[in-house]
Design a protein around this motif. Structure first.
Motif, PDB file in Angstrom:
ATOM      1  N   VAL A  30       0.657  -1.408   0.001  1.00 48.53           N
ATOM      2  CA  VAL A  30      -0.278  -0.535  -0.100  1.00 48.53           C
ATOM      3  C   VAL A  30       0.784   1.427   0.053  1.00 48.53           C
ATOM      4  O   VAL A  30       0.389   1.967  -0.714  1.00 48.53           O
ATOM      5  CB  VAL A  30      -1.392   0.040   0.622  1.00 48.53           C
ATOM      6  N   THR A  31       1.475   1.163   0.992  1.00 45.86           N
ATOM      7  CA  THR A  31       2.787   2.697   0.282  1.00 45.86           C
ATOM      8  C   THR A  31       3.528   2.854  -0.802  1.00 45.86           C
ATOM      9  O   THR A  31       3.092   3.990  -1.455  1.00 45.86           O
ATOM     10  CB  THR A  31       3.713   1.763   1.869  1.00 45.86           C
ATOM     11  N   THR A  52     -11.218 -14.612   0.811  1.00 42.90           N
ATOM     12  CA  THR A  52     -12.017 -15.036   2.317  1.00 42.90           C
ATOM     13  C   THR A  52     -10.994 -13.155   2.476  1.00 42.90           C
ATOM     14  O   THR A  52     -11.582 -13.090   3.742  1.00 42.90           O
ATOM     15  CB  THR A  52     -10.578 -15.594   2.912  1.00 42.90           C
ATOM     16  N   GLY A  53     -11.337 -12.339   1.546  1.00 45.83           N
ATOM     17  CA  GLY A  53     -10.627 -11.534   2.695  1.00 45.83           C
ATOM     18  C   GLY A  53      -8.923 -10.764   3.170  1.00 45.83           C
ATOM     19  O   GLY A  53      -9.001  -9.745   3.719  1.00 45.83           O
ATOM     20  N   ILE A  54      -8.070 -11.569   2.848  1.00 41.18           N
ATOM     21  CA  ILE A  54      -7.133 -11.434   3.231  1.00 41.18           C
ATOM     22  C   ILE A  54      -6.319 -10.337   2.516  1.00 41.18           C
ATOM     23  O   ILE A  54      -6.211  -9.135   2.700  1.00 41.18           O
ATOM     24  CB  ILE A  54      -6.088 -12.447   2.336  1.00 41.18           C
ATOM     25  N   SER A  55      -6.709  -9.646   1.526  1.00 38.90           N
ATOM     26  CA  SER A  55      -5.467  -8.509   0.172  1.00 38.90           C
ATOM     27  C   SER A  55      -6.683  -7.420   1.123  1.00 38.90           C
ATOM     28  O   SER A  55      -6.376  -6.470   1.393  1.00 38.90           O
ATOM     29  CB  SER A  55      -6.204  -9.104  -0.910  1.00 38.90           C
ATOM     30  N   ALA A  56      -8.036  -8.077   1.331  1.00 37.82           N
ATOM     31  CA  ALA A  56      -8.462  -6.434   1.109  1.00 37.82           C
ATOM     32  C   ALA A  56      -8.543  -5.952   3.021  1.00 37.82           C
ATOM     33  O   ALA A  56      -8.924  -4.763   2.929  1.00 37.82           O
ATOM     34  CB  ALA A  56     -10.624  -6.489   0.599  1.00 37.82           C
ATOM     35  N   LYS A  57      -8.195  -7.174   3.724  1.00 41.24           N
ATOM     36  CA  LYS A  57      -8.284  -6.416   4.888  1.00 41.24           C
ATOM     37  C   LYS A  57      -6.708  -5.605   4.954  1.00 41.24           C
ATOM     38  O   LYS A  57      -6.574  -4.576   6.033  1.00 41.24           O
ATOM     39  CB  LYS A  57      -7.761  -7.331   6.126  1.00 41.24           C
ATOM     40  N   VAL A  58      -5.718  -5.752   4.457  1.00 43.67           N
ATOM     41  CA  VAL A  58      -4.467  -5.214   4.012  1.00 43.67           C
ATOM     42  C   VAL A  58      -4.820  -3.352   3.633  1.00 43.67           C
ATOM     43  O   VAL A  58      -4.697  -2.210   4.226  1.00 43.67           O
ATOM     44  CB  VAL A  58      -3.378  -5.284   2.825  1.00 43.67           C
ATOM     45  N   PHE A  59      -5.779  -3.454   2.780  1.00 38.55           N
ATOM     46  CA  PHE A  59      -6.296  -2.107   2.053  1.00 38.55           C
ATOM     47  C   PHE A  59      -7.045  -1.574   2.941  1.00 38.55           C
ATOM     48  O   PHE A  59      -6.960  -0.307   3.512  1.00 38.55           O
ATOM     49  CB  PHE A  59      -6.440  -2.267   0.566  1.00 38.55           C
ATOM     50  N   LEU A  60      -7.682  -2.401   3.937  1.00 42.10           N
ATOM     51  CA  LEU A  60      -9.108  -1.403   4.566  1.00 42.10           C
ATOM     52  C   LEU A  60      -7.894  -1.098   6.687  1.00 42.10           C
ATOM     53  O   LEU A  60      -7.973  -0.012   6.476  1.00 42.10           O
ATOM     54  CB  LEU A  60     -10.046  -2.066   5.771  1.00 42.10           C
ATOM     55  N   ASP A  61      -7.284  -1.472   6.382  1.00 42.13           N
ATOM     56  CA  ASP A  61      -6.063  -1.509   7.435  1.00 42.13           C
ATOM     57  C   ASP A  61      -5.829  -0.009   6.808  1.00 42.13           C
ATOM     58  O   ASP A  61      -4.989   1.010   7.831  1.00 42.13           O
ATOM     59  CB  ASP A  61      -5.332  -2.790   8.016  1.00 42.13           C
ATOM     60  N   GLU A  62      -5.814   0.115   6.107  1.00 44.10           N
ATOM     61  CA  GLU A  62      -5.154   1.446   5.833  1.00 44.10           C
ATOM     62  C   GLU A  62      -5.596   2.870   5.286  1.00 44.10           C
ATOM     63  O   GLU A  62      -4.797   3.817   4.637  1.00 44.10           O
ATOM     64  CB  GLU A  62      -3.529   2.011   4.257  1.00 44.10           C
TER      65      GLU A  62
END
Length: 259
Positions: A30-31, A52-62
């Motif tokens: 993301v950076t 299962t949302g693993i990659s989506a979570k990385v972007f949501l957390d940012e």
């Protein structure tokens, strides 16, 4: 490129292992997209083949709102459960070739560990439709390291010996050459990041069984594979764990050539 029947259903009976044992992705992705590729913070993201949302979570957390597009009902339900607490998350039943999303509705399309299942021509057309002008596509994979330790080399040999269609699937993963071809003149950036999991035997077993090419219980290769996995773990583990090492490869560009 080989085709696989019912590719959207290959993981239906592996969802629990996928949720528990698949690695996440480095937040440096993301950076990199912000600092090098010019993606705006909080830009809307479509995660295609979101699983299962693993990659989506990385972007949501940012701080990015994410629409997860996933055709497999069981995997999409797992993503909905994992990410229910995020206000910026939503999901739809759709494919890379027919996302159901509105025209020019997102700034960034991502596909993590999924692009090799798409029809490349139709998906590109669909990405161009849903992206805003100058919107970007970021494709990334956790590519397992094949050598560098006795464990990594032994694990690769195990897959070659016991898996069902491992070689055919592995050949579909994105690399520099295939991504340069797919993006063509629209290729903009690439980056590589180290990534790893430290797994005990149960974690290693779950990680293996989360793979679509691992023979399931009842297949003649299943029990011999697990026996070989136990032997590999016992001779290569340190302090009860093995290092499952990856290189996370990121490829970024446009869905259409830019002028």
């Amino acid at each position: 490129m080989p085709t696989f029947a019912h590719s959207t259903e290959r993981f239906s009976d592996r969802v629990a292992d996928y949720v528990r044992f698949r690695p996440t992705y480095p937040r440096e992705i993301v950076t990199f997209l912000h600092d090098t590729c010019g993606v705006a913070p909080a830009a809307p993201v479509a995660d295609i083949g979101a699983g299962t949302g693993i990659s989506a979570k990385v972007f949501l957390d940012e701080g990015h709102p994410v629409i997860a597009v996933e055709p497999n009902d069981a995997m999409r339900a797992a993503a909905d459960a994992l990410l229910a607490s995020y206000d910026g998350f939503s999901s739809v039943s759709g494919t890379a070739e027919a996302t159901t999303l509105a025209d020019a509705s997102v700034d960034l399309v991502i596909a993590a560990q999924a692009f090799h299942w798409f029809d490349p021509v139709t998906a590109r057309r669909e990405f161009a439709r849903i992206l805003k002008p100058r919107g970007l596509v970021a494709l990334f994979w956790n590519s397992r390291m094949l050598e560098g330790s006795p464990f990594l080399e032994g694990y690769e040999a195990l897959l070659q010996q016991y898996s069902t269609d491992y070689q055919a699937v592995a050949e579909r993963y994105g690399d520099d050459e295939s991504m340069a071809v797919w993006f063509g003149d629209a290729f903009a950036h690439k980056a590589y990041f180290p990534n790893a999991q430290w797994l005990d035997f149960d974690g290693l077993k779950g990680r293996l069984l989360s793979s679509s090419y691992a023979p399931k219980a009842g297949h003649p290769n299943h029990e011999p594979m697990l026996t070989a996995l136990r032997a590999l773990f016992d001779r290569t583990a340190h302090d009860g764990n093995v290092e499952f090492a990856y290189q996370t490869r990121v490829y970024v560009g446009y869905a259409t050539p830019q002028r």
